[in-house]
Write a protein that holds these residues in place. Structure first.
Motif, PDB file in Angstrom:
ATOM      1  N   UNK A  16       1.181  -1.199  -0.047  1.00 33.36           N
ATOM      2  CA  UNK A  16       0.083   0.043   0.061  1.00 33.36           C
ATOM      3  C   UNK A  16       1.108   0.837   0.267  1.00 33.36           C
ATOM      4  N   UNK A  17       2.117   1.247   0.888  1.00 34.47           N
ATOM      5  CA  UNK A  17       2.571   2.264   0.650  1.00 34.47           C
ATOM      6  C   UNK A  17       3.472   2.885  -0.785  1.00 34.47           C
ATOM      7  N   UNK A  22       3.400   6.153  -5.260  1.00 36.02           N
ATOM      8  CA  UNK A  22       3.262   6.646  -7.266  1.00 36.02           C
ATOM      9  C   UNK A  22       1.498   7.726  -7.416  1.00 36.02           C
ATOM     10  N   UNK A  23       0.695   7.224  -6.666  1.00 36.15           N
ATOM     11  CA  UNK A  23      -0.534   8.105  -6.648  1.00 36.15           C
ATOM     12  C   UNK A  23      -0.200   9.383  -6.116  1.00 36.15           C
ATOM     13  N   UNK A  24       0.366   9.599  -5.280  1.00 37.24           N
ATOM     14  CA  UNK A  24       0.613  10.988  -4.779  1.00 37.24           C
ATOM     15  C   UNK A  24       1.469  11.585  -5.155  1.00 37.24           C
ATOM     16  N   UNK A  30       0.486  11.508 -13.649  1.00 37.09           N
ATOM     17  CA  UNK A  30       0.104  11.617 -15.694  1.00 37.09           C
ATOM     18  C   UNK A  30      -0.533   9.648 -16.092  1.00 37.09           C
ATOM     19  N   UNK A  31       0.075   9.550 -14.609  1.00 39.06           N
ATOM     20  CA  UNK A  31      -1.166   7.685 -15.145  1.00 39.06           C
ATOM     21  C   UNK A  31      -2.557   7.848 -14.551  1.00 39.06           C
ATOM     22  N   UNK A  32      -2.598   8.644 -13.771  1.00 39.52           N
ATOM     23  CA  UNK A  32      -3.777   8.756 -13.241  1.00 39.52           C
ATOM     24  C   UNK A  32      -4.414   9.766 -12.930  1.00 39.52           C
ATOM     25  N   UNK A  33      -4.314  10.618 -13.682  1.00 36.14           N
ATOM     26  CA  UNK A  33      -5.327  12.081 -14.348  1.00 36.14           C
ATOM     27  C   UNK A  33      -4.987  12.430 -15.441  1.00 36.14           C
ATOM     28  N   UNK A 110      -5.498  -0.114 -14.747  1.00 36.55           N
ATOM     29  CA  UNK A 110      -4.667  -1.374 -15.266  1.00 36.55           C
ATOM     30  C   UNK A 110      -3.149  -0.590 -15.966  1.00 36.55           C
ATOM     31  N   UNK A 111      -3.228  -0.022 -16.199  1.00 36.15           N
ATOM     32  CA  UNK A 111      -1.755   0.817 -16.678  1.00 36.15           C
ATOM     33  C   UNK A 111      -0.916   1.886 -15.053  1.00 36.15           C
ATOM     34  N   UNK A 112      -1.737   2.431 -14.602  1.00 34.97           N
ATOM     35  CA  UNK A 112      -1.410   2.320 -13.481  1.00 34.97           C
ATOM     36  C   UNK A 112      -0.188   1.191 -12.357  1.00 34.97           C
ATOM     37  N   UNK A 113      -1.749  -0.131 -12.156  1.00 34.34           N
ATOM     38  CA  UNK A 113      -1.045  -1.093 -11.904  1.00 34.34           C
ATOM     39  C   UNK A 113       0.419  -1.983 -12.160  1.00 34.34           C
TER      40      UNK A 113
END
Length: 123
Positions: A16-17, A22-24, A30-33, A110-113
């Motif tokens: 999770x960490x 990566x999320x923040x 650009x991977x998620x937004x 899926x790309x983010x994962x």
């Protein structure tokens, strides 16, 4: 699922960490937004919840992370507050990831994962 929302979940083979980082981190946005544009952070509860309002008053995108067995992470994404299909405001509604079907979110998550699972973070 609420009519004016898109929900997606994916399990990522990473702790999770790492997923949170990566999320923040700015260099991964650009991977998620998509194209990095200013967004308003509505909720921030590291390393569990990130909610952002995308530009021009579009919906609220909430990411929730939970730990899964085997050092995996479940990422749940909900984009809410979208203009319902067929409403008078639909024609003026901002475009969101994947249009009304959310297919863009499926592809992005899926790309983010995949990216997160193979990434080695350096501090």
């Amino acid at each position: 699922m609420v009519a004016d929302s898109i929900e997606r979940e994916i399990t990522i083979a990473a702790p999770r960490e790492r997923v949170w980082e990566v999320l923040t981190r700015a260099e991964f946005l650009d991977l998620w937004i998509g194209t990095v544009t200013p967004a308003l952070i509505e909720q921030l509860e590291p390393p569990t919840v990130l909610a952002v309002r995308r530009p021009r008053g579009s919906g609220l995108v909430t990411f929730t992370l939970s730990t899964e067995p085997g050092d995996h992470t479940r990422l749940r994404m909900v984009e809410s507050g979208l203009t319902p299909p067929g409403s008078p405001r639909e024609a003026q509604a901002p475009t969101h990831a994947g249009g009304r079907t959310g297919t863009g979110w499926t592809r992005r998550l899926t790309e983010f994962a995949c990216h997160t699972e193979r990434l080695t973070l350096r501090r």
